[in-house]
Design a protein around this motif. Sequence first.
Motif, PDB file in Angstrom:
ATOM      1  N   ASP A  94       0.086   0.335   7.057  1.00 50.10           N
ATOM      2  CA  ASP A  94      -0.252   0.882   6.388  1.00 50.10           C
ATOM      3  C   ASP A  94      -0.345   2.425   6.151  1.00 50.10           C
ATOM      4  N   GLY A 103       0.880  -0.928   0.429  1.00 41.57           N
ATOM      5  CA  GLY A 103      -0.438  -0.114   0.012  1.00 41.57           C
ATOM      6  C   GLY A 103       0.959   0.904   0.070  1.00 41.57           C
ATOM      7  N   LYS A 108      -3.963  -3.006   7.215  1.00 38.49           N
ATOM      8  CA  LYS A 108      -4.312  -1.742   6.536  1.00 38.49           C
ATOM      9  C   LYS A 108      -3.977  -0.119   6.942  1.00 38.49           C
ATOM     10  N   ARG A 136      -5.506  -8.268   8.557  1.00 35.62           N
ATOM     11  CA  ARG A 136      -6.087  -7.499   7.597  1.00 35.62           C
ATOM     12  C   ARG A 136      -6.250  -6.317   7.640  1.00 35.62           C
ATOM     13  N   ASP A 137      -7.173  -5.923   7.888  1.00 30.43           N
ATOM     14  CA  ASP A 137      -8.054  -4.744   8.614  1.00 30.43           C
ATOM     15  C   ASP A 137      -6.934  -3.462   9.258  1.00 30.43           C
TER      16      ASP A 137
END
Length: 483
Positions: free
Chosen positions: A360, A99, A357, A353-354
């Motif tokens: 990121d 990302g 993010k 995964r959240d």
Amino acid sequence: MKADLLRGLCAEEVHLCGEAAAIDLVTELLYTTGEEVEVRNYTRLTPISVLDHALESLDNLRPGDCIVCFSKNDIYSVSRQIEIRGLESAVIYGSLPPGTKLAQAKKFNDPDDPCKILVATDAIGMGLNLSIRRIIFYSLIKPSINEKGEKELEPITTSQALQIAGRAGRFSSKYKEGEVTTMNREDLRLLKEILNKPVDPIKAAGLHPTAEQIEMFAYHLPDTTLSNLIDIFVDFSQVDGQYFVCNLDDFKFSAELIQHIPLNLRVRYVFCTAPINKRQPFVCSSLLQFARQYSRNEPLTFAWLRRYIKWPLHPPNNIKDLMDLEAVHDVLDLYLWLSYRFIDMFPDASLVRDLQKELDGIIQEGVHNITKLIKISEAQRLLNLENVSADSRSRLPGTLKSQARRMRGTKTLGYKAAEPPSPSAEEKSLASRLVQQGLLTADMLKQLEKEWLTQQTGHGRDRTEPGTSSKGSRRKKKEPDSD
């Protein structure tokens, strides 16, 4: 290339994109499996030229330039020099999260953004669409690992040079012609020689031992560790000219790292194939901790993982902080990779995964301010040099103090100057330094010492043979988690 990627894939049709050097080998490999092979050749849609002059100075940069480096230190140095000239640059290198790479690429590609210079490693050659007018090789020497696992410094290959140079003037970008050159005048001739060489055809494909093959060896050698089983397998392997056995040093590193953890052979094999960077201590210790949790039959929940990585994390204050965040991102990648193989023991993939993010975004903020982080790191580095130099001079004999004063100026001039160790660095053990750096906790250190002593006396429960079954390898009684 790895033959495992081609042989036995469960797909009706497989598309391979690559250079012509692999055509003959791929065709031959697939013919042996009875597959039909169709070869399609494509030509570049836009011209690209090698310039007759080097850049020589960053004062000669133009919008759309990309400076390609092969080390993080060079990236930091070049970014800082560009900022000093009042220009803004985007930064892309391999260990950045996907990302963050995409965000930096978008920033560089945006015609309305003041960022018109890109500083990157050869990571730009894979999966990124960039509007680059001119590729500038800051150096032509790239570190590599040879077949013996040793680090070497050699000029880039023709294949690598073509892949990187080909990023300039892409058909989809706003620049319809590409240019390639070097930073230093003496490198330009070598670059032309490299680009004019024919690409050597790929003659062999790599094979990696399967779990079934290692289990067969373990059946006959039940008291042998997985790392030694790999060595024996390689010694007994016979391959023809189309194949070679892949370098298994990383696999063996992981095997030795988790050897004392009670796991059955199949599970141990999967953990050892997990993609980790063995140069990142926190990632390595995380693989060890994940394996320990698994062996206790304790699912690695989202709440547990948050505590483990000490979430919430904060924006980096210097380059070291940024690199620490990148390591945490890799740990989350490791969790997700294992969740595909052991969904019951790594159950919270969607939540992770959240979380990834969010991390990121924090890393993106750090990279956006990277020249500020570099400046702070430089200041801290120089301060450490001054403190160490002052302390050292106070203990020097009189005849040496004048020499130290003369040397002092040369040590503080450049960012790349080697930093002397602190006076107490040699006195501290590796374990205490890892604790101080946050790579180990005191509780983790006690647990490791306990397991080591238990293993040495030969009475420990933490050592099982490679062939032990899954049911027998896990502890029935839940032990307190000291980590």
